[in-house]
Structure formats: structure tokens, C-alpha cells
Enzyme design. Structure first.
Site, PDB file in Angstrom:
ATOM      1  CD  GLU A   1      -3.232  -0.594   2.095  1.00  0.00           C
ATOM      2  OE1 GLU A   1      -3.230   0.475   2.745  1.00  0.00           O
ATOM      3  OE2 GLU A   1      -4.105  -1.463   2.232  1.00  0.00           O
TER       4      GLU A   1
ATOM      5  CG  HIS B   1      -4.976   4.375   1.701  1.00  0.00           C
ATOM      6  ND1 HIS B   1      -6.023   5.102   2.222  1.00  0.00           N
ATOM      7  CD2 HIS B   1      -5.309   3.068   1.868  1.00  0.00           C
ATOM      8  CE1 HIS B   1      -6.951   4.278   2.681  1.00  0.00           C
ATOM      9  NE2 HIS B   1      -6.544   3.033   2.474  1.00  0.00           N
TER      10      HIS B   1
ATOM     11  CG  HIS C   1      -7.664  -0.526  -0.069  1.00  0.00           C
ATOM     12  ND1 HIS C   1      -8.912  -0.693   0.475  1.00  0.00           N
ATOM     13  CD2 HIS C   1      -6.927   0.075   0.893  1.00  0.00           C
ATOM     14  CE1 HIS C   1      -8.935  -0.206   1.709  1.00  0.00           C
ATOM     15  NE2 HIS C   1      -7.739   0.267   1.982  1.00  0.00           N
TER      16      HIS C   1
ATOM     17  CG  ASP D   1      -8.658   2.338   5.237  1.00  0.00           C
ATOM     18  OD1 ASP D   1      -7.456   2.451   5.531  1.00  0.00           O
ATOM     19  OD2 ASP D   1      -9.067   1.631   4.287  1.00  0.00           O
TER      20      ASP D   1
END
Length: 160
Positions: free
Chosen positions: A37, A100, A102, A113
Site C-alpha cells: 500500500e 492511499h 488497496h 481506514d
């Protein structure tokens, strides 16, 4: 390069992610099983006399970030970047949230999150009363908005 993407906000205004930051985030898609990630912050502008917002810059992961296949924790070093962009943009470019990746085709936030985003919302220092959170999946990009006056996370709908 992928064109910009637009999302419809709860109040019917629009958030637009320009093609340059979209291309940067897309470089970190988790396609291979070994991909970790990645993430950073969203920087952009609020349009005068409107609730529309433009994301025109994102930061990239730095060596101090904690990255694994299923987690990303941004280090605190980005405050200098936020302050610098504010000054050099003549007080027009703001911190607008986080992004971010995934390792899934169509991303959705994990419980971690959501807790992290709520923590940023309550403890962070920023001018506006909202933040955006973008997750880049293997196929799609998804976005959510969190407002100070309403603890509910609102998923934004992508529009043409």
C-alpha cells in the site's frame, strides 16, 4: 495519461481530481502480489463563490511511512509540505485530505481506514470543515467525504 475524475458531493457540488495527481496515485496501484500500500496527502483549491474543489497535487510515499500489503501509515513529515504549498501558492492551496491504495479492484475503506480518517478529522488542523479520502484500487478510484459537523462518512459518486 488518464483524464481527470469528478465526484459529486453530498451538497451537489463537485470535487475534481486533475490528471497529474491522478497519474501519480495510479503509479502506486497494487497490481502484483508483492506491491505494498502507498499513500499521501491531497492538496488543492476551493473554488471561490462555489463549494467545488479541485485536487491539483498529491504527495507520494516517503521512506518514513509504514507500508505493507494491507496497510499504510503516513509519517508526520508532510506538514512541512503543506505549509510550503500554502505559502508558495499565495494562500490558495490547502490540505484537503488523504489518499492511499488497496489491493482490490473496487476499493472500500476498512474499519482501520475509517477510524484513522475520523481521528484525522477530530485531531487535525485545517481551515475548511471537511476532508476527502481517496482510495486507489486496481481498476477504480473511490472517494469519501467526512465533515466536522457530521461524523457520517459519505461516499462520493463518480460522474462524467
Amino acid at each position: 495519461m488518464q483524464e481527470m475524475v469528478k465526484f459529486l458531493r453530498k451538497d451537489k457540488s463537485v470535487i475534481k481530481i486533475e490528471s497529474a495527481p491522478l497519474a501519480i496515485m495510479s503509479r502506486y496501484k497494487q497490481i502484483e502480489r508483492s506491491d505494498k500500500e502507498a499513500g499521501g496527502i491531497l492538496l488543492g483549491r476551493m473554488i471561490e463563490n462555489s463549494n467545488d474543489v479541485i485536487i491539483d497535487e498529491v504527495t507520494i510515499p516517503c521512506p518514513h511511512d509504514k507500508r505493507s500489503r494491507f496497510s499504510f501509515f503516513r509519517s508526520k513529515n508532510t506538514q512541512k509540505t503543506i505549509n510550503s504549498r500554502w505559502r508558495t501558492s499565495q494562500q490558495t492551496q490547502n490540505y484537503l485530505g488523504e489518499w492511499h491504495t488497496h489491493p482490490e479492484a473496487h476499493p472500500s475503506p476498512s474499519d482501520t481506514d475509517v477510524r484513522n480518517w475520523q481521528n484525522i478529522m477530530t485531531k487535525g488542523i485545517f481551515d475548511q470543515d471537511f476532508l476527502f479520502f481517496v482510495i486507489v484500487g486496481q481498476i477504480t478510484v473511490s472517494a469519501w467525504e467526512l465533515r466536522k459537523d457530521d461524523a457520517m462518512l459519505f461516499q462520493l459518486r463518480q460522474i462524467d
